[in-house]
Write a protein that holds these residues in place. Structure first.
Motif, PDB file in Angstrom:
ATOM      1  N   GLY A  16       0.838  -1.188   0.000  1.00  0.00           N
ATOM      2  CA  GLY A  16       0.000   0.000   0.000  1.00  0.00           C
ATOM      3  C   GLY A  16       0.873   1.238   0.000  1.00  0.00           C
ATOM      4  N   ARG A  17       0.229   2.387   0.028  1.00  0.00           N
ATOM      5  CA  ARG A  17       0.964   3.638  -0.123  1.00  0.00           C
ATOM      6  C   ARG A  17       1.837   3.935   1.090  1.00  0.00           C
ATOM      7  N   GLY A  18       1.249   4.452   2.134  1.00  0.00           N
ATOM      8  CA  GLY A  18       2.005   4.784   3.327  1.00  0.00           C
ATOM      9  C   GLY A  18       3.194   5.680   3.032  1.00  0.00           C
ATOM     10  N   ARG A  19       4.233   5.516   3.829  1.00  0.00           N
ATOM     11  CA  ARG A  19       5.418   6.358   3.659  1.00  0.00           C
ATOM     12  C   ARG A  19       6.345   5.852   2.559  1.00  0.00           C
ATOM     13  N   MET A  20       6.085   4.651   2.064  1.00  0.00           N
ATOM     14  CA  MET A  20       6.910   4.137   0.972  1.00  0.00           C
ATOM     15  C   MET A  20       6.479   4.688  -0.386  1.00  0.00           C
ATOM     16  N   GLU A  21       5.268   5.219  -0.504  1.00  0.00           N
ATOM     17  CA  GLU A  21       4.785   5.633  -1.817  1.00  0.00           C
ATOM     18  C   GLU A  21       5.641   6.741  -2.415  1.00  0.00           C
ATOM     19  N   SER A  22       6.144   7.643  -1.589  1.00  0.00           N
ATOM     20  CA  SER A  22       7.025   8.694  -2.106  1.00  0.00           C
ATOM     21  C   SER A  22       8.292   8.105  -2.718  1.00  0.00           C
ATOM     22  N   VAL A  23       8.789   7.031  -2.125  1.00  0.00           N
ATOM     23  CA  VAL A  23       9.976   6.365  -2.661  1.00  0.00           C
ATOM     24  C   VAL A  23       9.646   5.746  -4.022  1.00  0.00           C
ATOM     25  N   ARG A  24       8.486   5.125  -4.121  1.00  0.00           N
ATOM     26  CA  ARG A  24       8.068   4.561  -5.415  1.00  0.00           C
ATOM     27  C   ARG A  24       7.967   5.660  -6.475  1.00  0.00           C
ATOM     28  N   TRP A  25       7.345   6.761  -6.110  1.00  0.00           N
ATOM     29  CA  TRP A  25       7.234   7.900  -7.036  1.00  0.00           C
ATOM     30  C   TRP A  25       8.608   8.351  -7.503  1.00  0.00           C
ATOM     31  N   LEU A  26       9.539   8.491  -6.582  1.00  0.00           N
ATOM     32  CA  LEU A  26      10.857   9.020  -6.921  1.00  0.00           C
ATOM     33  C   LEU A  26      11.620   8.059  -7.824  1.00  0.00           C
ATOM     34  N   LEU A  27      11.609   6.784  -7.490  1.00  0.00           N
ATOM     35  CA  LEU A  27      12.297   5.804  -8.333  1.00  0.00           C
ATOM     36  C   LEU A  27      11.679   5.769  -9.733  1.00  0.00           C
ATOM     37  N   ALA A  28      10.357   5.805  -9.786  1.00  0.00           N
ATOM     38  CA  ALA A  28       9.689   5.784 -11.088  1.00  0.00           C
ATOM     39  C   ALA A  28      10.038   7.020 -11.901  1.00  0.00           C
ATOM     40  N   ALA A  29      10.032   8.183 -11.277  1.00  0.00           N
ATOM     41  CA  ALA A  29      10.373   9.422 -11.983  1.00  0.00           C
ATOM     42  C   ALA A  29      11.802   9.387 -12.503  1.00  0.00           C
ATOM     43  N   ALA A  30      12.685   8.724 -11.761  1.00  0.00           N
ATOM     44  CA  ALA A  30      14.089   8.600 -12.175  1.00  0.00           C
ATOM     45  C   ALA A  30      14.281   7.509 -13.228  1.00  0.00           C
ATOM     46  N   GLY A  31      13.212   6.768 -13.539  1.00  0.00           N
ATOM     47  CA  GLY A  31      13.312   5.703 -14.528  1.00  0.00           C
ATOM     48  C   GLY A  31      13.983   4.451 -14.003  1.00  0.00           C
ATOM     49  N   VAL A  32      13.902   4.235 -12.681  1.00  0.00           N
ATOM     50  CA  VAL A  32      14.573   3.094 -12.052  1.00  0.00           C
ATOM     51  C   VAL A  32      13.564   1.979 -11.779  1.00  0.00           C
ATOM     52  N   GLU A  33      13.842   0.799 -12.315  1.00  0.00           N
ATOM     53  CA  GLU A  33      13.020  -0.371 -12.005  1.00  0.00           C
ATOM     54  C   GLU A  33      13.354  -0.856 -10.596  1.00  0.00           C
ATOM     55  N   PHE A  34      12.337  -1.330  -9.877  1.00  0.00           N
ATOM     56  CA  PHE A  34      12.571  -1.795  -8.513  1.00  0.00           C
ATOM     57  C   PHE A  34      11.695  -2.998  -8.201  1.00  0.00           C
ATOM     58  N   ASP A  35      12.104  -3.740  -7.194  1.00  0.00           N
ATOM     59  CA  ASP A  35      11.339  -4.888  -6.703  1.00  0.00           C
ATOM     60  C   ASP A  35      10.760  -4.551  -5.332  1.00  0.00           C
ATOM     61  N   GLU A  36       9.756  -5.325  -4.937  1.00  0.00           N
ATOM     62  CA  GLU A  36       9.123  -5.087  -3.645  1.00  0.00           C
ATOM     63  C   GLU A  36       8.922  -6.405  -2.900  1.00  0.00           C
ATOM     64  N   GLU A  37       9.146  -6.375  -1.616  1.00  0.00           N
ATOM     65  CA  GLU A  37       8.783  -7.490  -0.734  1.00  0.00           C
ATOM     66  C   GLU A  37       7.752  -6.959   0.254  1.00  0.00           C
ATOM     67  N   PHE A  38       6.518  -7.416   0.091  1.00  0.00           N
ATOM     68  CA  PHE A  38       5.424  -6.877   0.884  1.00  0.00           C
ATOM     69  C   PHE A  38       5.359  -7.547   2.250  1.00  0.00           C
ATOM     70  N   LEU A  39       5.267  -6.722   3.280  1.00  0.00           N
ATOM     71  CA  LEU A  39       5.105  -7.229   4.640  1.00  0.00           C
ATOM     72  C   LEU A  39       3.624  -7.458   4.892  1.00  0.00           C
ATOM     73  N   GLU A  40       3.281  -8.678   5.292  1.00  0.00           N
ATOM     74  CA  GLU A  40       1.889  -9.030   5.554  1.00  0.00           C
ATOM     75  C   GLU A  40       1.667  -9.548   6.971  1.00  0.00           C
ATOM     76  N   THR A  41       2.749  -9.897   7.669  1.00  0.00           N
ATOM     77  CA  THR A  41       2.626 -10.476   9.011  1.00  0.00           C
ATOM     78  C   THR A  41       3.657  -9.866   9.955  1.00  0.00           C
ATOM     79  N   LYS A  42       3.386  -9.981  11.248  1.00  0.00           N
ATOM     80  CA  LYS A  42       4.355  -9.544  12.257  1.00  0.00           C
ATOM     81  C   LYS A  42       5.640 -10.348  12.151  1.00  0.00           C
TER      82      LYS A  42
END
Length: 222
Positions: free
Chosen positions: A12-38
């Motif tokens: 989801g967005r949260g505080r990571m969304e700005s990082v996604r925006w910045l990487l995308a604007a810079a043209g950088v491909e990235f991977d994600e590991e989603f946290l779903e549990t404690k």
């Protein structure tokens, strides 16, 4: 070939969304590991991967970066989105810090009680219209350029556009009194890398829903 950045955060967005925006604007491909549990969060904490035991965390260039602003600064500096000299960097930093104060209200909105959410939308609108947007309208009107600083795309533009579009989801006419910001929003949205990020199928996250809120509570709450 360098490994792609890897982002650790709930889906989801949260505080990571700005990082996604910045990487995308810079043209950088990235991977994600989603946290779903404690347990996933605990594993990162037990492995000394989180300096202050918190996410967002981004693996990049052999480092495990935490603290949202530090992550943003590193990526922006690396990809020439943080000004050309100390004066420009300071202006960018001021504009970003101010905008993030407004963005934080949007980030926290889905976690409010239902009765408080509508009141907070009114509060966000008032702060945007009275405190924040007049500043950026004056800047754009004053220098007559397409970008906030140095007449080139910077972190300040990316965070401001992210915030404007997130507010427009809740208040579609939020820019009605700000013609320069209206024009600016269209221009920045049409920069090719940003335009791709705004299209369906990108890694841009949708507005927070109940599933995202439940996931955040599952991961972070005792």
């Amino acid at each position: 070939m360098a490994a792609r950045p890897k982002l650790h955060y709930p889906n989801g967005r949260g505080r990571m969304e700005s990082v996604r925006w910045l990487l995308a604007a810079a043209g950088v491909e990235f991977d994600e590991e989603f946290l779903e549990t404690k347990e996933q969060l605990q594993k990162l904490q037990d492995g000394n991967h989180l300096l202050f035991q918190q996410v967002p965390m981004v693996e990049i260039d052999g480092m495990k970066l935490v603290q949202t602003r530090s992550i943003l600064h590193y990526i922006a500096e690396k990809h020439n989105l943080f000004g050309r000299d100390l004066k420009e960097r300071t202006l960018i930093d001021m504009y970003v810090e101010g905008t993030l104060d407004l963005l934080e209200l949007i980030i926290m909105h889905p976690f409010l009680k239902p009765d408080d959410q509508q009141r907070e939308v009114v509060n966000m609108a008032q702060k945007a219209i009275i405190r924040y947007f007049p500043v950026f309208e004056k800047i754009l009107r004053g220098h007559g350029q397409s970008f906030l600083v140095g007449n080139q795309l910077s972190l300040a533009d990316i965070i401001l556009l992210q915030t404007i579009l997130a507010l427009e989801e809740k208040i579609p006419n939020i820019l009605s009194a700000f013609p320069f910001l209206q024009e600016y929003t269209v221009k920045i949205s049409n920069i090719p890398t940003i335009k791709r990020f705004l299209e369906p199928g990108s890694k841009k996250k949708p507005p927070p829903d109940e599933i995202y809120v439940r996931t955040v509570y599952n991961v972070f709450m005792p």
